[in-house]
Design an enzyme around this catalytic site. Structure first.
Site, PDB file in Angstrom:
ATOM      1  N   ASN A  85       0.799  -1.224   0.000  1.00 20.76           N
ATOM      2  CA  ASN A  85       0.000   0.000   0.000  1.00 20.76           C
ATOM      3  C   ASN A  85       0.835   1.278   0.000  1.00 20.76           C
ATOM      4  O   ASN A  85       0.286   2.374   0.028  1.00 20.76           O
ATOM      5  CB  ASN A  85      -0.926   0.027   1.225  1.00 20.76           C
ATOM      6  CG  ASN A  85      -1.963  -1.078   1.188  1.00 20.76           C
ATOM      7  OD1 ASN A  85      -1.624  -2.244   1.293  1.00 20.76           O
ATOM      8  ND2 ASN A  85      -3.220  -0.702   1.053  1.00 20.76           N
ATOM      9  N   VAL A  92       0.321   6.505  -1.281  1.00 18.11           N
ATOM     10  CA  VAL A  92      -0.145   5.737  -0.133  1.00 18.11           C
ATOM     11  C   VAL A  92      -1.600   5.366  -0.379  1.00 18.11           C
ATOM     12  O   VAL A  92      -2.461   6.244  -0.494  1.00 18.11           O
ATOM     13  CB  VAL A  92      -0.018   6.540   1.177  1.00 18.11           C
ATOM     14  CG1 VAL A  92      -0.537   5.718   2.361  1.00 18.11           C
ATOM     15  CG2 VAL A  92       1.429   6.958   1.413  1.00 18.11           C
ATOM     16  N   CYS A  93      -1.870   4.071  -0.483  1.00 16.77           N
ATOM     17  CA  CYS A  93      -3.220   3.606  -0.773  1.00 16.77           C
ATOM     18  C   CYS A  93      -3.985   3.379   0.528  1.00 16.77           C
ATOM     19  O   CYS A  93      -3.733   2.421   1.263  1.00 16.77           O
ATOM     20  CB  CYS A  93      -3.172   2.305  -1.578  1.00 16.77           C
ATOM     21  SG  CYS A  93      -2.564   2.519  -3.254  1.00 16.77           S
ATOM     22  N   LEU A  94      -4.918   4.291   0.799  1.00 19.11           N
ATOM     23  CA  LEU A  94      -5.763   4.195   1.983  1.00 19.11           C
ATOM     24  C   LEU A  94      -7.162   4.690   1.627  1.00 19.11           C
ATOM     25  O   LEU A  94      -7.312   5.717   0.956  1.00 19.11           O
ATOM     26  CB  LEU A  94      -5.219   5.057   3.121  1.00 19.11           C
ATOM     27  CG  LEU A  94      -4.207   4.464   4.096  1.00 19.11           C
ATOM     28  CD1 LEU A  94      -3.798   5.522   5.105  1.00 19.11           C
ATOM     29  CD2 LEU A  94      -4.741   3.242   4.809  1.00 19.11           C
TER      30      LEU A  94
END
Length: 443
Positions: A85, A92-94
């Site tokens: 992520n 940033v994968c959120l």
């Protein structure tokens, strides 16, 4: 951005900074609170353990209605993907950032803030980050299990190499061949840069002192991590490629723990030399009658008087060679405790740039304690960073704490911590070793 948004960001930053959270730090230039630097300490018992992971945060004009943008900057120049992520390019994968489609209720809301974002990012740094990749959450095949192990091993190596060693080498000016380079810019040069320029972002290093102090705390843990890793891999062994890694968004390389050990030792020696140079620099400041020297001299006099009035603790404090930048503290073990009868000498060295650079303490008397590293560096927190008595109080509190809560971030002596938090027999062994150290302190 509205004044309401600016005020909210300022309050959030102040709240994080005042919390004394050992895992998260934030900083910004005074001229623009919308551009923030954040650092996350890698969680214990994970391959990221005690690594320094930095992020650039930019709050848009519509904050808090919309989430800020977050970019990872600890990526080895965009060449290392530390997590499924957290991409090599910094993405940033959120779900709460809107960079990943999450479940209902996981989207951003104005009730959230920077601290919740940083905690969410830190949660990605788990003991098994392989499962963060969609489709691999419950991977149980033998191939997946081997991949999980391989992924953890290379993250551990690169956490040490990139997030810790490279960062400290840059701070200390250590070149690849081990020589010490002069600093590229002075503090005054950095302060004069345009806050909106890329150059100023490079010069702005708000976590330099924090990382140096934490390195001294966790040095023994870094070496322990290397010893454990050597049981699993050999120098020269290539990193295994993960099925979800792609060209330019992966973690490639090979193991070389022999070299990492050498570099860690070089950093430790350079930090020690830097700390000892403060004495000579301080004497020069005293001769100039600088404001810092006068402040520390005044604090010394006030601290001595304060402890004379405090019957709860017995201390002798004096300046080494009448230098207000080097304090010699003699602590007498409190009666009816495991420290009873002990006589411990502590040296507190202060920087001419105090309080920007915080004091560095060292127990000159050897003491087996879970809050004191093998070289005598104590792990403590001060309620006021600019107040020397707060630092001394923090050291004594950490030393005397009778029933501390379990917090691996404060356990800087792995051998002592293992016994203290082990079985009943191991706790007894810890107490015996502590008492022996107390007895030796009188010899």
């Amino acid at each position: 951005m509205s004044n309401h948004g600016i005020i909210r960001i300022a309050k959030e930053l102040s709240g994080i900074q005042k919390s004394n959270d050992l895992s998260i730090g934030v900083a910004c230039r005074d001229v623009d609170v919308r551009n923030v630097r954040a650092i996350i300490l890698g969680p214990p018992d994970t391959p990221y353990e005690f690594g320094f992971f930095e992020f650039a945060v930019r709050f848009g004009k519509d904050y808090p209605a919309k989430a800020p943008s977050i970019n990872a900057t600890t990526t080895n120049g965009g060449r290392c993907r530390f997590n499924p992520n957290i991409y090599a390019q910094g993405k940033v994968c959120l779900s709460i950032l809107g960079t990943w489609r999450g479940e209902r209720g996981e989207e951003w809301s104005s009730a959230q803030g920077l601290e919740s974002i940083l905690i969410s990012i830190q949660s990605l740094m788990s003991s098994n980050p392989y499962e963060n990749e969609p489709g691999y959450e419950s991977a149980k095949s033998s191939e997946d299990k081997q991949n999980q192990k391989n992924y953890v091993m290379k993250i551990r190596h690169e956490t040490l190499r990139i997030s810790i060693i490279q960062r400290l080498e840059e701070y200390l000016g250590i070149a690849a061949n081990g020589t010490i380079l002069p600093p590229l810019t002075t503090d005054s040069d950095s302060d004069s840069l345009d806050s909106n320029s890329d150059e100023s972002l490079t010069a702005f290093e708000p976590f330099k002192d924090l990382c140096k102090r934490r390195f001294l705390w966790y040095y023994d843990s870094y070496l322990l991590a290397i010893r454990k890793a050597r049981e699993e891999v050999t120098d020269g062994q290539l990193f295994a490629r993960m099925p979800f890694e792609g060209q330019g968004n992966d973690m490639v390389g090979k193991f070389n723990y022999t070299e990492l050990t050498r570099r860690l030792e070089m950093i430790k020696g350079t930090l020690n030399a830097e700390t000892h140079r403060w004495a000579d620099e301080g004497l020069a400041q005293k001769k100039k009658d600088s404001g810092v020297a006068a402040n520390l001299q005044r604090q010394y006099e006030q601290v001595v008087e304060a402890y004379k009035r405090d019957s709860a603790v017995t201390l002798d404090i004096e300046l080494v060679d009448s230098n207000p930048f080097v304090w010699a503290i003699t602590y007498f073990g409190r009666p009816m405790t495991n420290l009873d009868g002990g006589l411990f000498r502590i040296t507190l060295r202060l920087s001419p740039r105090f309080p920007e650079e915080q004091p560095r303490a060292r127990f000159e008397t050897s003491l087996f304690h879970h809050r004191i590293a093998r070289d005598g560096t104590p792990c403590y927190t001060a309620t006021r960073s600019d107040d020397i008595k707060s630092h001394i109080d923090g050291i004594i509190e950490a030393l005397e704490e009778e029933s501390p809560p379990y917090d691996p971030r404060t356990l800087v002596n792995p051998e002592a911590a293992k016994l203290y938090w082990g079985t009943q027999d191991e706790r007894k062994a810890y107490n015996r070793l502590l008492r022996r150290a107390v007895q030796r302190s009188l010899e």
